[in-house]
Design a protein around this motif. Structure first.
Motif, mmCIF file in Angstrom:
data_model
loop_
_atom_site.group_PDB
_atom_site.id
_atom_site.type_symbol
_atom_site.label_atom_id
_atom_site.label_comp_id
_atom_site.label_asym_id
_atom_site.label_seq_id
_atom_site.Cartn_x
_atom_site.Cartn_y
_atom_site.Cartn_z
ATOM 1 N N SER A 158 109.202 12.500 -29.427
ATOM 2 C CA SER A 158 110.657 12.539 -29.185
ATOM 3 C C SER A 158 110.867 11.859 -27.659
ATOM 4 N N GLU A 159 112.159 11.414 -27.617
ATOM 5 C CA GLU A 159 112.728 10.772 -26.455
ATOM 6 C C GLU A 159 113.851 11.353 -25.819
ATOM 7 N N GLU A 160 113.979 11.544 -24.736
ATOM 8 C CA GLU A 160 115.230 12.057 -23.970
ATOM 9 C C GLU A 160 115.297 11.424 -22.583
ATOM 10 N N GLU A 161 116.473 10.630 -22.375
ATOM 11 C CA GLU A 161 116.601 10.290 -20.987
ATOM 12 C C GLU A 161 115.438 9.687 -20.313
ATOM 13 N N GLY A 162 114.698 8.718 -20.888
ATOM 14 C CA GLY A 162 113.902 7.753 -20.350
ATOM 15 C C GLY A 162 112.395 8.386 -20.324
ATOM 16 N N THR A 163 112.139 9.643 -21.110
ATOM 17 C CA THR A 163 110.959 10.303 -21.239
ATOM 18 C C THR A 163 110.574 10.460 -22.717
ATOM 19 N N THR A 164 109.375 9.820 -22.676
ATOM 20 C CA THR A 164 109.017 10.003 -24.326
ATOM 21 C C THR A 164 107.715 11.127 -24.495
ATOM 22 N N LYS A 165 107.895 12.051 -25.284
ATOM 23 C CA LYS A 165 106.744 13.213 -25.390
ATOM 24 C C LYS A 165 106.166 12.862 -26.761
ATOM 25 N N ALA A 166 104.621 13.007 -26.776
ATOM 26 C CA ALA A 166 104.284 12.946 -28.089
ATOM 27 C C ALA A 166 103.267 14.243 -28.134
ATOM 28 N N GLU A 167 103.031 14.651 -29.317
ATOM 29 C CA GLU A 167 102.147 15.670 -29.888
ATOM 30 C C GLU A 167 101.604 15.271 -31.092
ATOM 31 N N ALA A 168 100.069 15.505 -30.891
ATOM 32 C CA ALA A 168 99.221 14.866 -31.799
ATOM 33 C C ALA A 168 98.283 16.223 -32.469
ATOM 34 N N VAL A 169 98.265 16.261 -33.761
ATOM 35 C CA VAL A 169 97.709 17.509 -34.113
ATOM 36 C C VAL A 169 96.626 17.042 -35.269
ATOM 37 N N LEU A 170 95.361 17.175 -35.110
ATOM 38 C CA LEU A 170 94.300 16.792 -35.877
ATOM 39 C C LEU A 170 93.870 17.988 -36.628
ATOM 40 N N ASP A 171 94.113 18.167 -38.059
ATOM 41 C CA ASP A 171 93.704 18.981 -38.867
ATOM 42 C C ASP A 171 92.363 18.565 -39.673
ATOM 43 N N THR A 172 91.487 19.148 -39.173
ATOM 44 C CA THR A 172 89.751 18.980 -39.909
ATOM 45 C C THR A 172 89.746 19.533 -41.213
ATOM 46 N N GLY A 173 90.626 20.523 -41.517
ATOM 47 C CA GLY A 173 90.338 21.488 -42.417
ATOM 48 C C GLY A 173 89.673 22.869 -42.265
ATOM 49 N N SER A 174 88.882 22.694 -41.019
ATOM 50 C CA SER A 174 88.459 23.821 -40.529
ATOM 51 C C SER A 174 89.018 24.465 -39.243
ATOM 52 N N GLU A 175 89.491 23.635 -38.437
ATOM 53 C CA GLU A 175 90.316 23.659 -37.111
ATOM 54 C C GLU A 175 91.416 22.727 -36.932
ATOM 55 N N LYS A 176 92.116 22.994 -36.077
ATOM 56 C CA LYS A 176 93.111 22.008 -35.638
ATOM 57 C C LYS A 176 93.248 21.830 -34.196
ATOM 58 N N LEU A 177 93.470 20.862 -33.692
ATOM 59 C CA LEU A 177 93.232 20.504 -32.346
ATOM 60 C C LEU A 177 94.612 19.798 -31.937
ATOM 61 N N THR A 178 95.125 20.030 -30.777
ATOM 62 C CA THR A 178 96.477 19.831 -30.529
ATOM 63 C C THR A 178 96.416 19.012 -29.137
ATOM 64 N N GLY A 179 97.147 17.705 -29.060
ATOM 65 C CA GLY A 179 97.028 16.931 -27.844
ATOM 66 C C GLY A 179 98.562 16.443 -27.296
ATOM 67 N N HIS A 180 98.670 16.421 -26.320
ATOM 68 C CA HIS A 180 99.905 15.977 -25.549
ATOM 69 C C HIS A 180 99.889 14.690 -24.703
ATOM 70 N N GLY A 181 101.043 13.971 -24.905
ATOM 71 C CA GLY A 181 100.997 12.988 -24.085
ATOM 72 C C GLY A 181 102.637 12.698 -23.831
ATOM 73 N N VAL A 182 102.795 11.887 -22.354
ATOM 74 C CA VAL A 182 104.034 11.777 -21.925
ATOM 75 C C VAL A 182 104.163 10.232 -21.126
ATOM 76 N N ALA A 183 105.336 9.575 -21.576
ATOM 77 C CA ALA A 183 105.498 8.499 -20.877
ATOM 78 C C ALA A 183 106.887 8.442 -20.422
ATOM 79 N N ARG A 184 107.247 7.730 -18.961
ATOM 80 C CA ARG A 184 108.441 7.909 -18.462
ATOM 81 C C ARG A 184 108.600 6.457 -18.039
ATOM 82 N N CYS A 185 110.023 6.098 -18.305
ATOM 83 C CA CYS A 185 110.470 4.710 -17.876
ATOM 84 C C CYS A 185 110.507 4.803 -16.683
#
Length: 99
Positions: free
Chosen positions: A14-41
């Motif tokens: 998602s992007e708002e006012e020059g900031t992009t946010k990302a959420e990555a969710v890895l589903d292994t079938g037995s667990e879920k891992l969630t990571g976050h990342g941000v980039a600013r212009c």
């Protein structure tokens, strides 16, 4: 032993006012891992949304990768195959190849 697995990765951006946010969710079938990342212009830079997408996405996936590595390290240590103790040797680097 032969096995085949499918792990699913969902990446939301998602992007708002020059900031992009990302959420990555890895589903292994037995667990879920969630990571976050941000980039600013930087306000003085040209706004190229695809660059923000790439930076935020890569940072979110790097976050997930770090969690996955820490989990693997914990599991290896639990069975007596953890990382070596004491000082580590010099890391392999690109410059070592050309020497």
């Amino acid at each position: 032993m032969t096995r085949t697995l499918e792990w699913k990765l969902r990446l939301d951006l998602s992007e708002e006012e020059g900031t992009t946010k990302a959420e990555a969710v890895l589903d292994t079938g037995s667990e879920k891992l969630t990571g976050h990342g941000v980039a600013r212009c930087n306000p003085t830079d040209v706004d190229i949304p695809s660059i923000g997408d790439e930076l935020a996405a890569s940072r979110a996936m790097k976050d997930v990768a770090g969690q996955l590595m820490r989990e693997a390290d914990r599991e290896m240590e639990a069975v007596g195959a953890g990382p070596p103790k004491g000082p580590l040797g010099k890391p392999y680097a690109w410059t070592d190849v050309s020497s």
